[in-house]
Every structure is written in C-alpha cells, then in structure tokens.
Design a protein around this motif. Structure first.
Motif, PDB file in Angstrom:
ATOM      1  N   ASP A  16     -14.659  76.599  25.952  1.00  0.00           N
ATOM      2  CA  ASP A  16     -15.960  76.281  26.539  1.00  0.00           C
ATOM      3  C   ASP A  16     -17.062  77.131  25.908  1.00  0.00           C
ATOM      4  N   ARG A  19     -17.910  75.598  22.699  1.00  0.00           N
ATOM      5  CA  ARG A  19     -18.710  74.381  22.897  1.00  0.00           C
ATOM      6  C   ARG A  19     -20.177  74.737  23.113  1.00  0.00           C
ATOM      7  N   ARG A 112     -26.726  75.466  25.960  1.00  0.00           N
ATOM      8  CA  ARG A 112     -26.069  74.503  25.066  1.00  0.00           C
ATOM      9  C   ARG A 112     -26.984  73.317  24.754  1.00  0.00           C
TER      10      ARG A 112
END
Length: 188
Positions: A16, A19, A112
């Motif tokens: 994660d 990501r 993100r």
C-alpha cells in the motif's frame, strides 16, 4: 465523507505504501529518505537503495510512518517520529529547532495521485495527529511550504505539506527562518 484510518508502515502495509508513492518512490527516487540521510548518502541510494533503506526501517522496532486509508483505499503516506530520527532536518538552518520540547516531526505528507485536489490533506493531518496522540506525543511539528500567491509548489518542496492545510488542521506557526517555510505545531 469517508472515515480515514491509519496503519503503521510494516511488511503487511508495504504494498500500500508503494501504491501511494508510485514507481519513483515519491519524488526522484526518494522513498521518504530525504530527511534521514546526508545528501551524499541520499544521492548514492536514490531509487532502489533508498527503497531498500525504507524497507529496513519498516521492519524495525518503531514504524517510520503511517499509511492513511480513505474508505479502505491507500490514499496517503506520512513520515513521522521523533525529530532526532531526521539528521538532515536537525542540521537545517532553514528548519532549525525552535526549543527543546520533544516533538513528533511530520517530515513528509504525500497524497496519492487520484486522491489529490479534494481537500484530503487537512483530514490526513487530523488522522496523523490522532495517531501521534495515541503513541504518546504531546506536540506534532510540521515543516510545510507556503507557496507564493498564484504559484503552485513543486513536487520536491510540497512533500512536506502546504501551510494552509496545516492551519486548517489546527496547527499554529511557531517560527519562520525563510519566507516560504514556516515551522508549525499542534498541541495534542
């Protein structure tokens, strides 16, 4: 508005973390090692070396930061810990220590792609402060950029967050050694 959850960076959250940071590890192969290493060490490890150094930190006794989830989806990364963990920050005249108070330093806040531009940073800071409070910290200190009016901050400088979001999250300015770089604190 979904609830944000925070999980420490460990082996089970590593994918994660990747990501959130993307294939380059944030900006230019940083992997959030900018404040932890000398410039020579950082440049020598840029990319895979820095990635491996962060992986080793994540396997250590204390997590080097947290992954923030929005509705179960990894949406942000925040590096945090005692200011002493960041030697380059400690040496920075621009971000010189304000006093001897023990602080939880928030050195990187990365939202993100696909989650940016929706006002998430303030909520991430709130969630991170809740985490820091639960970890026993009394003060969280940040080092955001304050972009000039009408200008956007570049990826190399915005990694520390934006001052307006820190203000919105209840931080106050405690020092400013350079026009665009306040030092901000929130008492927990």
């Amino acid at each position: 508005m979904s609830t944000l959850t925070v999980r420490e960076l460990r082996a089970d959250t590593w994918d994660d973390f990747e990501r959130v940071l993307g294939g380059n590890g944030g900006s230019r192969g940083c992997w959030c090692m900018h404040w932890r290493l000398s410039i020579a060490e950082f440049m020598a490890g840029r990319g895979e070396g820095n990635r491996q150094a962060m992986r080793e930190l994540a396997a250590g006794e204390r997590a080097p930061g947290v992954v923030v989830y929005d509705g179960g989806e990894p949406a942000a990364w925040c590096a945090l810990g005692p200011r002493e963990w960041y030697p380059r920050l400690e040496r920075s005249p621009m971000l010189a220590r304000v006093d001897d108070e023990p602080v939880c330093a928030v050195t990187c806040v990365l939202i993100r792609r696909g989650h940016r531009g929706a006002g998430l940073l303030r909520r991430v800071l709130d969630a991170v402060c809740d985490y820091a409070s639960g970890a026993g910290y009394a003060i969280v200190e940040g080092y955001p950029i304050e972009p000039r009016p009408g200008r956007r901050a570049g990826s190399d400088s915005v990694m520390t967050g934006v001052a307006g979001a820190f203000l919105d999250a209840g931080f106050t300015e405690v020092a400013r050694h350079r026009k665009d770089r306040p030092i901000m604190r929130r008492t927990l």
